[in-house]
Design a protein around this motif. Structure first.
Motif, PDB file in Angstrom:
ATOM      1  N   ARG A   1      47.491 112.863  18.714  1.00  0.00           N
ATOM      2  CA  ARG A   1      47.430 113.651  19.937  1.00  0.00           C
ATOM      3  C   ARG A   1      45.985 113.799  20.360  1.00  0.00           C
ATOM      4  O   ARG A   1      45.104 114.103  19.562  1.00  0.00           O
ATOM      5  N   LEU A   2      45.780 113.564  21.612  1.00  0.00           N
ATOM      6  CA  LEU A   2      44.446 113.700  22.178  1.00  0.00           C
ATOM      7  C   LEU A   2      44.218 115.184  22.407  1.00  0.00           C
ATOM      8  O   LEU A   2      45.002 115.838  23.086  1.00  0.00           O
ATOM      9  N   GLY A   3      43.166 115.692  21.802  1.00  0.00           N
ATOM     10  CA  GLY A   3      42.954 117.124  21.936  1.00  0.00           C
ATOM     11  C   GLY A   3      41.578 117.424  22.450  1.00  0.00           C
ATOM     12  O   GLY A   3      40.689 116.570  22.464  1.00  0.00           O
ATOM     13  N   HIS A   4      41.390 118.664  22.863  1.00  0.00           N
ATOM     14  CA  HIS A   4      40.075 119.092  23.292  1.00  0.00           C
ATOM     15  C   HIS A   4      39.263 119.502  22.082  1.00  0.00           C
ATOM     16  O   HIS A   4      39.826 119.880  21.057  1.00  0.00           O
ATOM     17  N   VAL A   5      37.971 119.474  22.227  1.00  0.00           N
ATOM     18  CA  VAL A   5      37.125 120.019  21.176  1.00  0.00           C
ATOM     19  C   VAL A   5      37.112 121.527  21.366  1.00  0.00           C
ATOM     20  O   VAL A   5      36.691 122.025  22.410  1.00  0.00           O
TER      21      VAL A   5
ATOM     22  N   ASP B   1      60.055 121.178  23.406  1.00  0.00           N
ATOM     23  CA  ASP B   1      58.811 121.839  23.843  1.00  0.00           C
ATOM     24  C   ASP B   1      57.814 120.830  24.403  1.00  0.00           C
ATOM     25  O   ASP B   1      56.837 121.212  25.049  1.00  0.00           O
ATOM     26  N   LEU B   2      58.046 119.549  24.179  1.00  0.00           N
ATOM     27  CA  LEU B   2      57.083 118.551  24.627  1.00  0.00           C
ATOM     28  C   LEU B   2      57.520 117.848  25.921  1.00  0.00           C
ATOM     29  O   LEU B   2      57.207 116.691  26.159  1.00  0.00           O
ATOM     30  N   LYS B   3      58.245 118.569  26.740  1.00  0.00           N
ATOM     31  CA  LYS B   3      58.612 118.046  28.059  1.00  0.00           C
ATOM     32  C   LYS B   3      57.310 117.704  28.793  1.00  0.00           C
ATOM     33  O   LYS B   3      56.300 118.383  28.634  1.00  0.00           O
ATOM     34  N   ASN B   4      57.337 116.640  29.565  1.00  0.00           N
ATOM     35  CA  ASN B   4      56.168 116.203  30.328  1.00  0.00           C
ATOM     36  C   ASN B   4      55.054 115.599  29.476  1.00  0.00           C
ATOM     37  O   ASN B   4      54.016 115.227  30.007  1.00  0.00           O
ATOM     38  N   ALA B   5      55.268 115.526  28.196  1.00  0.00           N
ATOM     39  CA  ALA B   5      54.225 114.930  27.361  1.00  0.00           C
ATOM     40  C   ALA B   5      54.013 113.471  27.762  1.00  0.00           C
ATOM     41  O   ALA B   5      54.937 112.807  28.241  1.00  0.00           O
ATOM     42  N   VAL B   6      52.788 113.026  27.576  1.00  0.00           N
ATOM     43  CA  VAL B   6      52.430 111.669  27.980  1.00  0.00           C
ATOM     44  C   VAL B   6      52.146 110.823  26.738  1.00  0.00           C
ATOM     45  O   VAL B   6      51.427 111.266  25.838  1.00  0.00           O
ATOM     46  N   PHE B   7      52.750 109.647  26.681  1.00  0.00           N
ATOM     47  CA  PHE B   7      52.534 108.743  25.551  1.00  0.00           C
ATOM     48  C   PHE B   7      51.830 107.494  26.053  1.00  0.00           C
ATOM     49  O   PHE B   7      52.428 106.660  26.736  1.00  0.00           O
ATOM     50  N   VAL B   8      50.568 107.396  25.729  1.00  0.00           N
ATOM     51  CA  VAL B   8      49.771 106.297  26.258  1.00  0.00           C
ATOM     52  C   VAL B   8      49.880 105.081  25.337  1.00  0.00           C
ATOM     53  O   VAL B   8      49.610 105.188  24.131  1.00  0.00           O
ATOM     54  N   CYS B   9      50.305 103.954  25.887  1.00  0.00           N
ATOM     55  CA  CYS B   9      50.375 102.704  25.141  1.00  0.00           C
ATOM     56  C   CYS B   9      49.281 101.769  25.655  1.00  0.00           C
ATOM     57  O   CYS B   9      48.561 102.100  26.595  1.00  0.00           O
ATOM     58  N   ALA B  10      49.233 100.584  25.067  1.00  0.00           N
ATOM     59  CA  ALA B  10      48.169  99.656  25.448  1.00  0.00           C
ATOM     60  C   ALA B  10      48.267  99.265  26.930  1.00  0.00           C
ATOM     61  O   ALA B  10      47.265  99.064  27.597  1.00  0.00           O
TER      62      ALA B  10
ATOM     63  N   PHE C   1      49.593 111.888  24.005  1.00  0.00           N
ATOM     64  CA  PHE C   1      49.621 111.162  22.738  1.00  0.00           C
ATOM     65  C   PHE C   1      49.162 109.734  22.961  1.00  0.00           C
ATOM     66  O   PHE C   1      49.395 109.160  24.031  1.00  0.00           O
ATOM     67  N   VAL C   2      48.521 109.190  21.929  1.00  0.00           N
ATOM     68  CA  VAL C   2      47.906 107.882  22.074  1.00  0.00           C
ATOM     69  C   VAL C   2      48.464 106.950  21.012  1.00  0.00           C
ATOM     70  O   VAL C   2      48.499 107.295  19.827  1.00  0.00           O
ATOM     71  N   SER C   3      48.926 105.795  21.426  1.00  0.00           N
ATOM     72  CA  SER C   3      49.465 104.811  20.491  1.00  0.00           C
ATOM     73  C   SER C   3      48.386 104.412  19.481  1.00  0.00           C
ATOM     74  O   SER C   3      47.206 104.311  19.822  1.00  0.00           O
ATOM     75  N   GLN C   4      48.826 104.166  18.251  1.00  0.00           N
ATOM     76  CA  GLN C   4      47.873 103.929  17.171  1.00  0.00           C
ATOM     77  C   GLN C   4      46.978 102.722  17.445  1.00  0.00           C
ATOM     78  O   GLN C   4      45.788 102.727  17.126  1.00  0.00           O
TER      79      GLN C   4
ATOM     80  N   ARG D   1      39.795 103.291  20.800  1.00  0.00           N
ATOM     81  CA  ARG D   1      39.092 103.339  22.086  1.00  0.00           C
ATOM     82  C   ARG D   1      38.829 104.776  22.513  1.00  0.00           C
ATOM     83  O   ARG D   1      37.961 105.041  23.318  1.00  0.00           O
ATOM     84  N   PHE D   2      39.640 105.695  21.993  1.00  0.00           N
ATOM     85  CA  PHE D   2      39.413 107.090  22.356  1.00  0.00           C
ATOM     86  C   PHE D   2      38.450 107.770  21.404  1.00  0.00           C
ATOM     87  O   PHE D   2      37.700 108.636  21.787  1.00  0.00           O
ATOM     88  N   ARG D   3      38.543 107.353  20.156  1.00  0.00           N
ATOM     89  CA  ARG D   3      37.693 108.004  19.155  1.00  0.00           C
ATOM     90  C   ARG D   3      36.222 107.886  19.539  1.00  0.00           C
ATOM     91  O   ARG D   3      35.458 108.795  19.356  1.00  0.00           O
ATOM     92  N   SER D   4      35.869 106.718  20.067  1.00  0.00           N
ATOM     93  CA  SER D   4      34.452 106.481  20.280  1.00  0.00           C
ATOM     94  C   SER D   4      34.046 106.723  21.735  1.00  0.00           C
ATOM     95  O   SER D   4      32.947 106.391  22.131  1.00  0.00           O
ATOM     96  N   THR D   5      34.960 107.234  22.529  1.00  0.00           N
ATOM     97  CA  THR D   5      34.608 107.482  23.918  1.00  0.00           C
ATOM     98  C   THR D   5      34.058 108.888  24.076  1.00  0.00           C
ATOM     99  O   THR D   5      34.801 109.849  23.951  1.00  0.00           O
TER     100      THR D   5
END
Length: 1019
Positions: free
Chosen positions: A664-668, A755-764, A709-712, A717-721
């Motif tokens: 899951r992509l989270g805020h700091v 509870d995760l209605k509207n959740a976004v699952f980002v794939c390649a 959420f981000v596909s494995q 690409r997100f970790r280092s952005t």
RNA sequence: GCCGGAGUGGUGGAAUGGUAUACACGAGGGACUUAAAAUCCCUUGCCUUCACGGGCUUACGGGUUCGAGUCCCGUCUCCGGUACCA
């Protein structure tokens, strides 16, 4: 001839045996197939009604005792990891029966424990009720695995008929002391006789002298009962004392050292702190040396023995007295293993809790010392663990005199010295001990060299025992051994020191401030503790209204109304720890019905030691040490006859689960918990990701949710952005049933997370939201991938694999085989359900040897061929050998190879299949029973049959194929008669075309022939 | 830090100092099937070659040996235990 190299594969080239029809109609309905579900239920019922596995205490057969560590019946039931050890021990039990042994193979339940009580606190359900339910589940699950337990011997530690004897053993400990003159436990009576004859001076007893007082025989005679009991109490093997304990507020109880991990409770993970409380203790330290010596006689894994050795922690050294200057009579005793370095002792360090601190602190240092002590107390155990490197301490202002040369030695306090070990004081030798070195460096104390072999003293301490001593008074020029002996002799003569052995092992705290345990059978009369009379056992756990402590902070038992001994005396309110009941259960199995004794004399003598104990390595220093301690104690009392309880121990490795996680992509988020920060957190969490930077591309996305959420495969690409998403990735566990080969089933996942209605699952190649997929302009995959991780199986990680499901689908025999097939028993290994089809088809192939196409039993009485006998006898040899080595995975492979070979040979012969069924029966008992009965034997009788005899002659071949190598590199295969000698083979090779073909024209230096194995030509 | 244990194909793993990769999974191909499941057959360490073949390979570097995954020395990594223990 065809099978010259033992490869019956050749046979498949020949015509099929006449009675095997071609594979034309394999789907025909009337073909009865191997149906484990039916077979297994049938035989489990048969074993139960016929008590097939009942063990008898009288037999002409030799005995064999196979024991599993009994489980705590948790509410979650068994997962596939639990039966691993049970399967292995069951194979051994069944194998030993075939070998003609009278086998004791029992099972029971460690049914007192915290989880049931926690559940009771939450729900008000009596722990006995939930425990009972859980046990039923366990028994059902264990029975459907087909274990050959003698269920008539089942014990439960929470059963009053069982814990009656746990309490009884406690009373024996309470009524015993340890006599160092006889080196064994004796009844307290012999202590009283000694007191009466010669006072306390006539007694040498194990244990610290702290609470013991000196008195003469005359004074003893004058004491009243209360005084006498008070004098005896500190000698008992079960004694009450103010003790520093691991107090766990979260659990409301104290814990033993082995129940604490990294400053947190092992169960529940609550913080643990040191606290001084009156506690019941067991004097396990009296047995420290015997527990250590006994290890040498045991056939246990080295790792476990080593752990126990470390836990006992024997060290050989000396106790040395440093008189304090200006305080007559105030002597500081230190313990050291390096008395040879005493001339290098430039300061002393005391534990902040040391009893002399108050006396010797100089007025000028009083404030600093008080502050240091206060600061130490504030630091929790956990802080101290995580802050090992940091040096702290304070000078007391006092000096002691070095006993060898009278040199003044400053006295410091530091929390790196532990009050509970040795004397709570050390002589610091900075040149020889790294910890002392750092301390001296930090406080600018001198670091004088004491040996001519010490190096790099400006960098670090050098504890070398090499070289000759320097700056060392009477030992100058001596070596290590001589100096040590000289100094001890010198100190002993001056009465300032003596050689001493120390142990790290502490006495075991024996009380828990909890409800669901054995009541300690003690009552108080005028504040003095008395043991409950044996005739009044069991002291049954009383009913209470709630399972919490009382308002006054007393343990839950304080809630029991009218709970008084003989109607008048208060009972002890704490209960026994979890390890009490498990410290002797293996003895009760020998004679579980005995109402007069914890185990009958004859039964104990007959069954003796446990021959094989199977269980997890996590009990290395807890259960296994306590059990040995109780056994040695019972032996001292003449109640058991062996020397150790468990002769052979095998630790089965843990089966780990494969967890699936999504990122899951989270805020700091701000780390602080202040109010301002909390508001800031809220603001961040509520804000949408306005832009999602993805690789080097910035996507035109407004993501109106915090659940992205981000596909494995694209997570990197997100970790280092930096910046854009303000994102970090956190992993969330996903139930493994929603994942297939790392692909997350988004429908299943969304359905289980409303509870995760509207959740976004980002794939390649785009993203999913509410079931629809939006493509990115650059294209790519729409598959959302999870990350796998190997972890312990647990509910909270959603990675539990339930054996019931697998048994339904493949059968217990397949599960048993598969668990063994996974790999070496003792290794840790991840579970992967996929592979179970392999053993499943093996069992089907085995079945088809008996039931070819038409389904009827097609076993013939034809004599077996040499090839068939060779296959059979290889299995006999290999499996017996494997079981002796607990190498069950290779046995399963051997069976598979044999079945593959026999299938290729078209074997349907009784002469081969009957012994093979016997060989397989410990592994796949249901299938074996079924086929055994079909072969015409009495139902249920396979465990009474005799193991097939291995006959070497069937393995002997007329010819042997030798690999022939040049300089170790195999170049050719040559056949020679099995009887050919090394010289004959060498001559044949030299004369053959081998060298002209492969020798590259070089001269032969040597020919190595290993008869029966190989040939190597050196050129 | 100390004490145990382990590093072998895509995966689980096999191998008394003697043909490394057995057995099984997975994968690929094929048979049967309208199709799928089930079942059966073949291929499957890596590199090279049209092929025959050749070379390389048991974490890494040395050594012993006719011959090393296995024994010895050193290094690295992972797992478990344990730790101001004087």
């Amino acid at each position: 001839m065809q099978q010259a190299n033992g490869r019956p594969a050749d046979a498949k080239l020949g015509p099929p045996p006449p009675f095997v029809l071609p594979l034309l109609d394999s789907t025909s309905e009337e073909m009865p197939v191997y149906s484990p579900q039916e077979i297994e239920k049938k035989w489990q019922a048969h074993w139960k009604t016929h008590q097939t596995f009942k063990a008898y205490n009288h037999s002409s057969k030799p005995k064999y005792y196979v024991l599993d560590m009994f489980p705590y019946p948790s509410g979650a039931g068994l997962h596939v990891g639990h039966p691993l050890g049970y399967i292995a021990s069951d194979i051994v039990a069944r194998y030993q029966r075939l070998q003609g042994r009278n086998v004791l193979h029992p099972m029971g339940f460690d049914s007192f424990g915290l989880p049931a009580e926690q559940y009771a606190i939450q729900t008000g359900q009596h722990p006995a009720v939930t425990t009972e339910q859980n046990i039923e589940t366990y028994i059902r699950q264990l029975q459907q695995l087909g274990f050959s337990y003698d269920w008539s011997r089942e014990v439960r530690t929470s059963d009053p008929q069982y814990y009656k004897w746990t309490q009884w053993i406690f009373l024996q400990l309470f009524n015993s002391w340890y006599n160092l003159d006889t080196d064994r436990a004796e009844h307290i009576r012999t202590l009283q006789e000694k007191f009466a004859a010669s006072g306390s001076a006539g007694v040498r007893a194990a244990g610290e002298a702290e609470d013991r007082h000196d008195f003469s025989a005359g004074q003893w005679q004058l004491m009243g009962e209360k005084q006498k009991l008070a004098a005896i109490l500190p000698y008992r093997l079960a004694y009450q004392q103010d003790t520093y304990v691991n107090w766990c507020a979260g659990l409301g109880t104290v814990l033993s050292n082995d129940e604490v991990k990294d400053g947190l409770s092992e169960r529940g993970g609550y913080p643990v702190e040191r606290r001084l409380m009156p506690q019941w203790n067991l004097r396990i330290t009296a047995y420290a040396d015997r527990l250590l010596q006994g290890l040498n006689t045991l056939d246990w894994p080295d790792a476990v023995k080593e752990m126990q050795r470390n836990w006992i922690g024997k060290s050989i050294g000396a106790e040395v007295t440093f008189p304090v200057q200006g305080h007559a009579g105030a002597d500081i005793k230190v313990y050291t293993t390096r008395v040879d370095t005493i001339y290098g002792a430039t300061f002393l360090v005391l534990a902040p809790e040391h009893e002399l601190v108050d006396t010797l602190t100089a007025p000028g240092q009083r404030a600093a010392v008080d502050e240091y002590i206060a600061a130490t107390k504030r630091r929790s155990e956990r802080d101290r663990m995580s802050d090992v490197k940091h040096v702290s301490g304070v000078f007391t202002g006092a000096y002691a005199a070095n006993p060898v040369d009278g040199a003044p030695v400053p006295i410091w306090l530091a929390d790196y010295v532990l009050a509970g070990y040795g004397t709570g004081a050390v002589m610091a030798v900075p040149s020889g001990d790294q910890r002392d070195y750092l301390f001296a460096q930090h406080f600018d104390l001198p670091i004088p060299a004491i040996s001519d072999a010490q190096k790099d003293l400006d960098q670090q301490a050098d504890p070398t025992k090499e070289g000759r001593y320097i700056n060392s008074g009477i030992v100058n020029g001596m070596g290590y051994k001589e100096a040590t002996a000289t100094l001890i002799a010198f100190l002993e003569e001056k009465a300032l020191g003596k050689g001493k052995v120390n142990f790290r092992l502490r006495d075991a705290i024996f009380g828990r401030q909890r409800y669901w345990g054995e009541p300690i059978p003690v009552y108080y009369k005028d504040g003095t503790a008395y043991g409950v009379a044996e005739a009044d056992l069991p002291l049954v756990l009383p009913e209470i209204d709630e399972y919490k402590p009382t308002e006054h902070g007393e343990p839950p038992l304080g809630r029991a109304t009218d709970w008084k001994y003989r109607g008048q005396h208060e009972f002890e309110l704490s209960t026994m720890p979890g390890w009490a009941g498990s410290s002797w259960y293996y003895l009760r199995y020998m004679d579980p019905e005995n109402a007069d004794r914890f185990v009958g004399e004859e039964a104990e003598k007959y069954w003796g030691q446990v021959d094989l104990y199977m269980g997890g390595a996590e009990h290395a220093t807890g259960h296994l040490l306590y059990s040995r301690f109780w056994y040695l104690f019972l032996k001292d009392l003449g109640l058991v006859t062996g020397t150790e309880p468990f002769q052979k121990l095998i630790n089965q490795g843990m089966i780990l689960g494969v967890s699936e996680k999504i990122l899951r992509l989270g805020h700091v988020l701000p780390a602080s918990t202040s109010e301002a920060a909390t508001n800031e957190t809220k603001a961040i969490l509520d804000a949408p990701f306005t832009k999602l930077k993805f690789s080097s591309m910035e996507l035109p996305l407004e993501l109106p949710t915090k659940n992205v959420f981000v596909s494995q495969d694209i997570s990197d690409r997100f970790r280092s952005t930096p910046g854009v998403s303000e994102g970090t990735l956190t992993a969330l566990h996903v139930d493994i049933s929603q994942v297939d080969s790392n692909k997350l089933d988004l429908n299943k996942y969304s359905a289980s997370h409303p509870d995760l209605k509207n959740a976004v699952f980002v794939c390649a190649g785009g993203y999913w939201q509410n079931g629809s997929f939006t493509k990115f302009p650059f294209g790519g995959s729409d598959v959302f991938l999870t990350a796998s991780d190997v972890e312990k199986m647990s509910k909270s990680k959603y990675n539990v694999v339930n054996p019931d499901v697998l048994i339904d689908k493949f059968g217990a025999d397949a599960l048993r085989l598969y668990e063994m097939f996974l790999g070496p028993l003792e290794q840790f290994k991840p579970w992967n359900t996929n592979g179970i089809t392999g053993v499943g088809s093996f069992l089907k192939k085995f079945w088809r040897l008996f039931h070819p196409e038409d389904g009827a039993l097609a076993v013939t009485d034809e004599p077996a061929t040499p090839a068939e006998l060779k296959t059979l006898h290889r299995v006999i040899q290999k499996v017996a050998h494997d079981i002796d080595k607990f190498s069950f995975n290779t046995s399963v492979s051997t069976f598979m190879i044999a079945v593959n070979e026999l299938t290729a040979l078209g074997t349907h012969k009784r002469a081969v299949l009957e012994p093979l069924t016997l060989l397989l029966s410990p592994f796949a008992p249901h299938l074996a029973e079924e086929l055994w009965a079909e072969l015409g034997h009495a139902p249920g009788s396979i465990s009474e049959a005799a193991y097939p005899e291995f006959r070497e002659e069937f393995l002997v071949e007329a010819n042997v194929t030798y690999p022939v190598a040049i300089n170790g590199k195999v170049r050719d295969q040559r056949q020679f008669a099995a009887t050919a000698t090394a010289a004959e083979i060498e001559t044949a090779i030299r004369e053959s075309d081998f060298l002209t073909r492969f020798g590259e024209g070089k001269a032969v230096k040597k020919v190595v022939v290993v008869p029966g194995r190989m040939v190597n030509v050196v050129v």
